[in-house]
Scaffold this motif. Structure first.
Motif, PDB file in Angstrom:
ATOM      1  N   ASP A   1       1.118  13.959  -7.739  1.00  0.00           N
ATOM      2  CA  ASP A   1      -0.362  13.577  -7.724  1.00  0.00           C
ATOM      3  C   ASP A   1      -1.039  13.538  -8.992  1.00  0.00           C
ATOM      4  O   ASP A   1      -1.834  13.170  -9.561  1.00  0.00           O
TER       5      ASP A   1
ATOM      6  N   ALA B   1     -13.021  23.018  -0.462  1.00  0.00           N
ATOM      7  CA  ALA B   1     -13.992  22.028  -0.119  1.00  0.00           C
ATOM      8  C   ALA B   1     -14.805  22.852   1.186  1.00  0.00           C
ATOM      9  O   ALA B   1     -15.965  22.451   1.156  1.00  0.00           O
TER      10      ALA B   1
ATOM     11  N   LYS C   1      -6.795  24.286  -0.675  1.00  0.00           N
ATOM     12  CA  LYS C   1      -7.032  23.628   0.858  1.00  0.00           C
ATOM     13  C   LYS C   1      -8.329  24.008   1.318  1.00  0.00           C
ATOM     14  O   LYS C   1      -8.963  23.203   2.208  1.00  0.00           O
TER      15      LYS C   1
ATOM     16  N   PRO D   1       0.739  -1.271  -0.003  1.00  0.00           N
ATOM     17  CA  PRO D   1      -0.025   0.051  -0.024  1.00  0.00           C
ATOM     18  C   PRO D   1       0.692   1.281  -0.130  1.00  0.00           C
ATOM     19  O   PRO D   1       1.947   1.327   0.417  1.00  0.00           O
ATOM     20  N   THR D   2       0.325   2.235  -0.706  1.00  0.00           N
ATOM     21  CA  THR D   2       1.189   3.473  -0.653  1.00  0.00           C
ATOM     22  C   THR D   2       0.738   4.253   0.531  1.00  0.00           C
ATOM     23  O   THR D   2      -0.335   4.206   1.257  1.00  0.00           O
ATOM     24  N   ILE D   3       1.853   4.917   1.093  1.00  0.00           N
ATOM     25  CA  ILE D   3       1.594   5.613   2.260  1.00  0.00           C
ATOM     26  C   ILE D   3       1.408   7.155   2.045  1.00  0.00           C
ATOM     27  O   ILE D   3       1.957   7.898   1.172  1.00  0.00           O
ATOM     28  N   ILE D   4       0.349   7.775   2.711  1.00  0.00           N
ATOM     29  CA  ILE D   4      -0.122   9.143   2.527  1.00  0.00           C
ATOM     30  C   ILE D   4       0.001   9.864   3.537  1.00  0.00           C
ATOM     31  O   ILE D   4      -0.361   9.437   4.881  1.00  0.00           O
ATOM     32  N   TYR D   5       0.712  10.779   3.803  1.00  0.00           N
ATOM     33  CA  TYR D   5       0.861  11.877   4.700  1.00  0.00           C
ATOM     34  C   TYR D   5       0.148  12.949   4.733  1.00  0.00           C
ATOM     35  O   TYR D   5       0.178  13.685   3.652  1.00  0.00           O
ATOM     36  N   ILE D   6      -1.057  13.068   5.474  1.00  0.00           N
ATOM     37  CA  ILE D   6      -1.868  14.272   5.350  1.00  0.00           C
ATOM     38  C   ILE D   6      -1.384  15.389   6.375  1.00  0.00           C
ATOM     39  O   ILE D   6      -1.133  15.156   7.731  1.00  0.00           O
ATOM     40  N   LYS D   7      -1.213  16.492   5.815  1.00  0.00           N
ATOM     41  CA  LYS D   7      -0.631  17.539   6.791  1.00  0.00           C
ATOM     42  C   LYS D   7      -1.019  19.027   6.130  1.00  0.00           C
ATOM     43  O   LYS D   7      -1.374  19.084   5.017  1.00  0.00           O
ATOM     44  N   PRO D   8      -1.137  20.021   7.225  1.00  0.00           N
ATOM     45  CA  PRO D   8      -1.359  21.287   6.562  1.00  0.00           C
ATOM     46  C   PRO D   8      -0.264  21.659   5.656  1.00  0.00           C
ATOM     47  O   PRO D   8       0.933  21.573   5.888  1.00  0.00           O
ATOM     48  N   THR D   9      -0.488  22.114   4.257  1.00  0.00           N
ATOM     49  CA  THR D   9       0.462  22.642   3.532  1.00  0.00           C
ATOM     50  C   THR D   9       0.615  24.036   3.795  1.00  0.00           C
ATOM     51  O   THR D   9      -0.315  24.684   3.852  1.00  0.00           O
TER      52      THR D   9
ATOM     53  N   ILE E   1     -14.748  13.871  -2.519  1.00  0.00           N
ATOM     54  CA  ILE E   1     -13.539  13.022  -2.836  1.00  0.00           C
ATOM     55  C   ILE E   1     -12.171  13.887  -3.142  1.00  0.00           C
ATOM     56  O   ILE E   1     -12.003  15.145  -3.534  1.00  0.00           O
ATOM     57  N   TYR E   2     -11.135  13.169  -2.869  1.00  0.00           N
ATOM     58  CA  TYR E   2      -9.842  13.835  -2.958  1.00  0.00           C
ATOM     59  C   TYR E   2      -9.485  13.519  -4.605  1.00  0.00           C
ATOM     60  O   TYR E   2      -9.527  12.472  -5.239  1.00  0.00           O
TER      61      TYR E   2
ATOM     62  N   ARG F   1      -3.162  26.729  -5.947  1.00  0.00           N
ATOM     63  CA  ARG F   1      -2.810  25.784  -5.078  1.00  0.00           C
ATOM     64  C   ARG F   1      -2.752  26.251  -3.564  1.00  0.00           C
ATOM     65  O   ARG F   1      -3.252  25.503  -2.721  1.00  0.00           O
TER      66      ARG F   1
END
Lengths: 429, 278
Positions: free
Chosen positions: B24, B275, B272, B6-14, B117-118, B268
């Motif tokens: 992506d 949505a 964020k 599985p791919t690892i996704i890091y979610i953090k505030p950009t 969705i993303y 960009r």
């Protein structure tokens, strides 16, 4: 066991000023004033002044939430409306960004909420499968290999080359669900609170969830239905006002959730920030439970009638509105549902309600409920048009059965109702 | 069932202007294709004339222009028959306007996708712009017919100069669409400003008239409008009119690239909150 999801100090801040600064175009005067101020607003927006001014009006939908989910675990998430459940899921599925904190996710996150996203009515079933698959992040080869399976699952083989606008709503939903169900994400997110569709469809969602869990994949499950949470998850977290207040075995978490903050002395008052902006023009104010003398009570006697009262405000006229409640047991079984315009003559009389302040009230007759703890939920909707507001767990109350039929025997009686029935005993021989 | 890591996704505030996240965009490249395909497929559904609309629009405009500016106003065209002269400009202009209209509304039009969705949001304005290329290609066939009819032959270098000018048109359209689509998420004023904006922009672009009527000292200022560079370039590449690439072209190119890059970063930085605010 490796960790599938690791959430660290996750916080999300929303701006709430925006909804209030919206102008109401009720009167010509408002429109004129609004027009005159347009250049001022433009200048503010361009210089960024409007942004800074709004900074005081923030609300934390999530605040410093941390937890880990192991691979293959099925985790329940419970909490009242506005507790941050949906925000959490939105961050996990990367629809919105957190304000602070991080999440590490191992694998693709899929959600059964996405069903039908990107479906276009003019495209055929076949075309929509590819389109929807691509939107959900599937590769074309992946869709190719699962295409037959998806079609079989959706039961619309005959119409696969017909534009979906000719589909019945059931066919449409089945096809959409079939695509989402074959995404095979490593992590599945199910937000039953927001799930669309009929009972049959929701059942299918839960069934799919069970399958996914059986295959050893990770599932996050949000629901207001405590019996579903108890049945499908072993562990649960409880969110309250954006904070994680409890994590434990589901039974304990559910008991904790039900006993905390629920007993609000027979009255539930909605603060402005608790009401989602999309509820407008419906604005709930309070729900109350009153005894015969008009006192707000949180324990009612089974042998006395009790009044249920919904106080609300309409900011604009609404037609077809119905305000009502769900009555359910604490284990999530529904006892009944009733709306203020159920009666045909009432519906005619109140077909359109003007803006204003309202109370809808009704009386639950005496000798109705059995001993135990019940919850009242609110629903304000226009049938087939929109659901303005819903809170499945608005109020909790106890029923005391002293004096009710059969209490001479000190035994618990099965079932949620305890009517006084007119028994006749006849000696036939 | 195949087993893959599985791919690892890091979610953090950009923060800041950090990552454009082109990775992506690459992962989701098939979605761009599908969105363009859907746009094209759906656009002329349930119309009597179908794809012919891609031709009718520029041809009708060309006829009106020919009547007004050639027969009545008698504008100079450097010896090129006016129908070819204006149609050559209407092609990239049509591409630009379609891209601008569809692209600016793309995020709001697909708000159910954005809130559920993303996916890299850039895909929406991008595919709107690319979908315009299909109409462009269809209308281009008409241009070839016109050129044959009026015996206008382009130089051989058209084979590489025209694609470059087309690229410039796409860059300009995408840049403006990125800005407007992101603003549109918060301020729907964009919807109301668009018709006015495109009309105003048309006057500033040498579509109906020749850029040669602009006096020399205003040339550079005039070419701050990248579409002026595009239209002049199309005329030069296809019809051999004007001077060809000179300083004013490079001004147009620079502005176009600046709009695109600033648009990317603005998009960009707003992405964020799409949505939440849409």
């Amino acid at each position: 066991m490796s960790i599938a999801i690791s959430v660290n100090n996750l916080s999300k801040r929303y701006r709430i000023g925006a909804a209030e600064t919206k102008f109401r175009y009720n009167m010509l005067r408002d429109v004129l004033v609004d027009t005159v101020y347009a250049p001022v607003r433009l200048a503010k927006a361009l210089t960024g002044r409007a942004e800074r001014k709004g900074e005081q009006n923030f609300v934390w939908a999530l605040k410093d939430v941390s937890f880990d989910v192991e691979e293959g675990q099925v985790l329940g998430i419970v909490g009242r409306n506005g507790a941050g459940k949906s925000t959490l899921l939105k961050i996990l599925s990367r629809v919105t960004e957190p304000t602070r904190g991080t999440v590490t996710v191992r694998g693709r996150v899929g959600s059964l909420l996405e069903v039908g996203t990107g479906f276009h009515p003019e495209l055929t079933g076949r075309e929509n499968i590819y389109m929807n698959g691509a939107i959900l992040g599937m590769k074309r080869a992946e869709i190719d290999s699962k295409f037959d399976e998806i079609v079989a699952f959706s039961e619309v083989e005959q119409f696969i080359d017909t534009p979906v606008k000719r589909y019945s709503s059931g066919m449409y939903l089945r096809l959409a669900f079939a695509v989402a169900a074959h995404l095979e994400p490593e992590i599945l997110v199910v937000d039953e609170v927001l799930a669309v569709g009929d009972a049959e469809f929701q059942k299918k969602c839960l069934g799919k969830m069970g399958d996914v869990a059986q295959q050893g994949r990770t599932v996050l499950f949000v629901s207001h239905n405590m019996s579903a949470i108890l049945r499908l998850t072993q562990e649960a977290i409880v969110l309250n006002k954006g904070q994680l207040i409890m994590r434990g075995p589901t039974q304990q978490a559910v008991d904790f959730y039900l006993s905390s903050g629920q007993a609000q002395a027979g009255e539930r008052i909605w603060e402005a920030e608790e009401v989602p902006p999309n509820a407008a023009p419906f604005r709930p104010i309070a729900m109350r439970l009153k005894d015969q003398k008009g006192r707000v009570v949180d324990t009612v006697r089974s042998i006395e009638p009790v009044t249920v009262e919904m106080e609300y405000r309409l900011e604009a006229p609404l037609s077809g509105l119905r305000v009502g409640f769900y009555l359910s047991t604490m284990r999530g079984e529904y006892v009944m549902t009733s709306f203020d315009t159920d009666d045909a003559s009432q519906y005619e009389k109140h077909g359109t309600r003007n803006a204003g302040h309202y109370i809808s009230r009704c009386t639950l007759p005496a000798d109705l409920l059995n001993e135990g703890r019940y919850s009242l939920g609110v629903n304000a909707s226009s049938f087939g048009v929109r659901r303005y507001f819903q809170d499945e767990q608005a109020l909790a109350f106890n029923v005391d059965i002293s004096g009710a039929p059969g209490t001479q025997w000190a035994e618990p009686r099965q079932g949620p109702i305890r009517p006084r029935l007119d028994w006749k005993i006849e000696k036939v021989e | 069932m195949e087993i893959h890591e599985p791919t690892i996704i890091y979610i953090k505030p950009t923060t800041g202007l950090a990552a454009l996240n082109l990775r992506d965009l690459w992962i989701y490249r098939e979605l761009v294709f599908f969105m363009v395909w859907r746009d094209v497929k759906v656009r002329y559904k349930q119309t009597l004339l179908g794809m012919a609309w891609a031709v009718i629009q520029p041809v009708m405009t060309m006829l009106v222009f020919t009547f007004l500016f050639d027969k009545v106003a008698k504008l100079p065209t450097e010896g090129i028959p006016y129908p070819v002269f204006s149609f050559t400009a209407l092609l990239p202009w049509g591409l630009f306007v379609t891209a601008l209209n569809q692209g600016s509304r793309s995020l709001v039009a697909h708000n159910n996708m954005v809130t559920k969705i993303y996916f890299p949001r850039l895909i929406l304005p991008m595919s709107s712009v690319f979908a315009g290329l299909v109409d462009f290609a269809i209308a281009f066939v008409i241009l070839i017919g016109l050129m044959l009819y009026y015996h206008v032959t382009p130089a051989w270098n058209v084979l590489w100069t025209l694609p470059l000018f087309l690229l410039l048109a796409v860059i300009t359209a995408l840049g403006v669409a990125l800005w407007l689509s992101a603003i549109n998420v918060q301020y729907r004023d964009v919807n109301h400003a668009l018709p006015f904006l495109t009309q105003f922009w048309l006057f500033l672009t040498p579509v109906a008239y020749s850029a040669s009527i602009i006096s020399e000292k205003w040339r550079i200022v005039y070419s701050l409008n990248p579409m002026a560079g595009v239209v002049n370039g199309f005329r030069w590449a296809l019809l051999g009119s004007g001077n060809g690439p000179d300083l004013s072209l490079w001004v147009s190119v620079t502005i176009a690239v600046l709009i695109l890059i600033s648009g990317l970063f603005y998009f960009r930085s707003m992405e964020k909150t799409f949505a939440d605010t849409i």
